[in-house]
Design a protein around this motif. Structure first.
Motif, mmCIF file in Angstrom:
data_model
loop_
_atom_site.group_PDB
_atom_site.id
_atom_site.type_symbol
_atom_site.label_atom_id
_atom_site.label_comp_id
_atom_site.label_asym_id
_atom_site.label_seq_id
_atom_site.Cartn_x
_atom_site.Cartn_y
_atom_site.Cartn_z
ATOM 1 N N TYR A 10 0.607 15.268 -0.644
ATOM 2 C CA TYR A 10 0.321 16.394 0.249
ATOM 3 C C TYR A 10 0.035 17.650 -0.566
ATOM 4 O O TYR A 10 0.505 17.799 -1.697
ATOM 5 C CB TYR A 10 1.527 16.674 1.148
ATOM 6 N N ASP A 11 -0.659 18.555 0.057
ATOM 7 C CA ASP A 11 -0.950 19.827 -0.596
ATOM 8 C C ASP A 11 -0.116 20.983 -0.053
ATOM 9 O O ASP A 11 0.000 22.020 -0.693
ATOM 10 C CB ASP A 11 -2.439 20.158 -0.419
ATOM 11 N N ALA A 12 0.422 20.821 1.153
ATOM 12 C CA ALA A 12 1.214 21.896 1.766
ATOM 13 C C ALA A 12 2.105 21.292 2.834
ATOM 14 O O ALA A 12 1.902 20.156 3.273
ATOM 15 C CB ALA A 12 0.298 22.961 2.371
ATOM 16 N N ARG A 39 -14.267 12.050 -0.052
ATOM 17 C CA ARG A 39 -13.439 11.055 0.648
ATOM 18 C C ARG A 39 -13.702 11.045 2.154
ATOM 19 O O ARG A 39 -13.665 10.005 2.801
ATOM 20 C CB ARG A 39 -11.963 11.392 0.407
ATOM 21 N N ASP A 67 8.607 19.566 7.987
ATOM 22 C CA ASP A 67 8.606 18.477 8.957
ATOM 23 C C ASP A 67 7.397 17.566 8.817
ATOM 24 O O ASP A 67 7.417 16.437 9.317
ATOM 25 C CB ASP A 67 8.634 19.061 10.377
ATOM 26 N N ALA A 68 6.349 18.034 8.196
ATOM 27 C CA ALA A 68 5.136 17.226 8.040
ATOM 28 C C ALA A 68 4.326 17.772 6.875
ATOM 29 O O ALA A 68 4.553 18.892 6.410
ATOM 30 C CB ALA A 68 4.303 17.240 9.321
ATOM 31 N N GLY A 69 3.370 16.991 6.408
ATOM 32 C CA GLY A 69 2.574 17.359 5.248
ATOM 33 C C GLY A 69 1.093 17.471 5.570
ATOM 34 O O GLY A 69 0.576 16.725 6.403
ATOM 35 N N VAL A 70 0.452 18.405 4.894
ATOM 36 C CA VAL A 70 -0.981 18.689 5.109
ATOM 37 C C VAL A 70 -1.777 18.254 3.879
ATOM 38 O O VAL A 70 -1.345 18.470 2.751
ATOM 39 C CB VAL A 70 -1.161 20.206 5.353
ATOM 40 N N PHE A 71 -2.926 17.645 4.113
ATOM 41 C CA PHE A 71 -3.895 17.379 3.053
ATOM 42 C C PHE A 71 -4.974 18.456 3.084
ATOM 43 O O PHE A 71 -5.545 18.711 4.150
ATOM 44 C CB PHE A 71 -4.592 16.023 3.256
ATOM 45 N N LEU A 73 7.557 10.041 6.592
ATOM 46 C CA LEU A 73 6.712 9.945 7.775
ATOM 47 C C LEU A 73 6.311 8.483 7.946
ATOM 48 O O LEU A 73 6.373 7.716 6.993
ATOM 49 C CB LEU A 73 5.449 10.791 7.598
ATOM 50 N N MET A 106 0.828 -1.205 0.000
ATOM 51 C CA MET A 106 0.000 0.000 0.000
ATOM 52 C C MET A 106 0.861 1.253 0.000
ATOM 53 O O MET A 106 2.042 1.211 0.306
ATOM 54 C CB MET A 106 -0.927 0.007 1.220
ATOM 55 N N VAL A 109 4.341 21.683 6.606
ATOM 56 C CA VAL A 109 4.350 22.288 7.943
ATOM 57 C C VAL A 109 5.776 22.333 8.481
ATOM 58 O O VAL A 109 6.536 21.377 8.316
ATOM 59 C CB VAL A 109 3.451 21.454 8.884
ATOM 60 N N ARG A 143 4.306 10.057 -0.220
ATOM 61 C CA ARG A 143 3.541 11.131 -0.835
ATOM 62 C C ARG A 143 4.408 12.343 -1.114
ATOM 63 O O ARG A 143 5.019 12.891 -0.214
ATOM 64 C CB ARG A 143 2.364 11.505 0.070
ATOM 65 N N PRO A 144 4.464 12.745 -2.387
ATOM 66 C CA PRO A 144 5.296 13.901 -2.734
ATOM 67 C C PRO A 144 4.612 15.208 -2.337
ATOM 68 O O PRO A 144 3.385 15.272 -2.264
ATOM 69 C CB PRO A 144 5.408 13.804 -4.245
ATOM 70 N N LEU A 145 5.416 16.204 -2.087
ATOM 71 C CA LEU A 145 4.883 17.531 -1.775
ATOM 72 C C LEU A 145 4.988 18.395 -3.022
ATOM 73 O O LEU A 145 6.077 18.569 -3.562
ATOM 74 C CB LEU A 145 5.682 18.153 -0.637
ATOM 75 N N PRO A 146 3.896 18.914 -3.520
ATOM 76 C CA PRO A 146 3.964 19.713 -4.744
ATOM 77 C C PRO A 146 4.651 21.050 -4.489
ATOM 78 O O PRO A 146 4.743 21.493 -3.346
ATOM 79 C CB PRO A 146 2.485 19.920 -5.089
ATOM 80 N N THR A 191 2.205 4.572 1.503
ATOM 81 C CA THR A 191 2.351 5.115 2.849
ATOM 82 C C THR A 191 2.444 6.631 2.792
ATOM 83 O O THR A 191 2.659 7.223 1.729
ATOM 84 C CB THR A 191 3.625 4.578 3.519
ATOM 85 N N VAL A 192 2.302 7.243 3.946
ATOM 86 C CA VAL A 192 2.412 8.702 4.003
ATOM 87 C C VAL A 192 3.768 9.159 3.487
ATOM 88 O O VAL A 192 3.886 10.183 2.820
ATOM 89 C CB VAL A 192 2.177 9.191 5.443
ATOM 90 N N SER A 193 4.810 8.339 3.755
ATOM 91 C CA SER A 193 6.157 8.769 3.376
ATOM 92 C C SER A 193 6.360 8.774 1.868
ATOM 93 O O SER A 193 7.281 9.396 1.367
ATOM 94 C CB SER A 193 7.200 7.871 4.036
ATOM 95 N N ASN A 196 -5.571 15.700 9.161
ATOM 96 C CA ASN A 196 -4.441 16.546 9.542
ATOM 97 C C ASN A 196 -4.406 16.598 11.066
ATOM 98 O O ASN A 196 -5.269 17.235 11.680
ATOM 99 C CB ASN A 196 -4.604 17.948 8.963
#
Lengths: 183, 183
Positions: free
Chosen positions: B38-40, A76, A39-43, B12, A1, B42, A7-10, A3-5, B127
């Motif tokens: 991710y969209d943004a 979603r 340090d972390a990503g936001v959806f 992450l 599956m 932190v 996921r690219p950051l645009p 994972t969060v890791s 988030n």
């Protein structure tokens, strides 16, 4: 599956050049270099609909308008709204995606003098997350109607929380510097 | 100069496997696939110090303890604290970095039945940003002493805002499902 890791950051806009000329630093303001990495990503989990399409038109704070605004949650997350209809008020977090992030001291347009970013509710801050208490006036599927927002039409939503008076309401709180000034 | 878009996002943990067995889905809970990107991003801007090193020890909400906790702001943002000392209360945002992000319906341990994530103050949410109103009891340089936090020692800080009673306090707000239950 996935994972969060994974996921690219645009790409995001350069915070110092800014998408909006209103964000240019003014006299008395102080900018700092931003950290080298996130340090972390936001959806973004939805979008906020308001009557305001220009920053100059936005109310100066969330009690500045009785306009009914909408919060459209992405399909979603639809099931996450179960129970929200029992709340009279919500704490809404949203992402001020047009604000620069490197100012530590600011000279707000509607105020006198300079103040630290953490003493202001300005959208300009290291993490441009706005927090507003809204009154829930209706829910239709994934669309909430609320009163109490002050942001631009299309602003990205990042969280919705139930507002508990027992822990969230402090009626006698004081902001000492704010002697009749706007925020 | 380095722009926000150049900043990489570090790996992450997998949200579904989770760093903490307490996060395993329970009967009645519903998980959804997370978005592909991710969209943004932190920045962690400091750390929160509390007496609690295990989740089982944390108070069940922010009024559950009178413990004085600390907020240590990174030196980079020190000037942003100018004026914060005039506030009696602050709205603190922090990142619940050990919480999974894919549950839309949850069955909290201390409650009966299942509810939507947006009707709960659980750290588990798309988030994982927690918001707590704290009473400021002192500032020494970049270290704030506050009452009103409920998180693990070492939790990452993402924002500090002045708490304005005029816009943030709604004393008669009701969460209908919460008829004497814990959050």
């Amino acid at each position: 599956m996935t994972t969060v890791s994974d996921r690219p950051l645009p790409p995001l806009p350069d915070p110092a050049s800014g998408a909006d000329a209103e964000d240019d630093a003014r006299p008395g303001e102080i900018a700092v270099p931003l950290p080298d990495a996130y340090d972390a990503g936001v959806f973004y989990i939805g979008r906020i609909g308001t009557p305001w399409t220009r920053r100059a038109d936005c109310p100066r704070n969330a009690r500045g308008s009785d306009a009914v605004c909408t919060i459209e949650v992405d399909e979603r997350w639809a099931a996450a709204l179960t129970g929200v209809e029992t709340c009279t008020h919500l704490l809404v977090l949203y992402w001020m995606d047009r604000a620069r992030r490197d100012l530590v001291v600011q000279a707000p347009r509607h105020s006198t003098g300079s103040r630290g970013t953490f003493a202001l509710r300005s959208p300009v801050r290291p993490n441009p997350i706005a927090a507003s208490v809204v009154r829930l006036v209706g829910i239709d599927g994934t669309r909430l109607s609320v009163v109490g927002l002050d942001c631009l039409d299309g602003t990205p939503l990042v969280d919705i929380k139930p507002y508990f008076a027992s822990t969230d309401a402090v009626g006698d709180a004081v902001v000492g510097w704010h002697a009749g000034q706007s925020k």
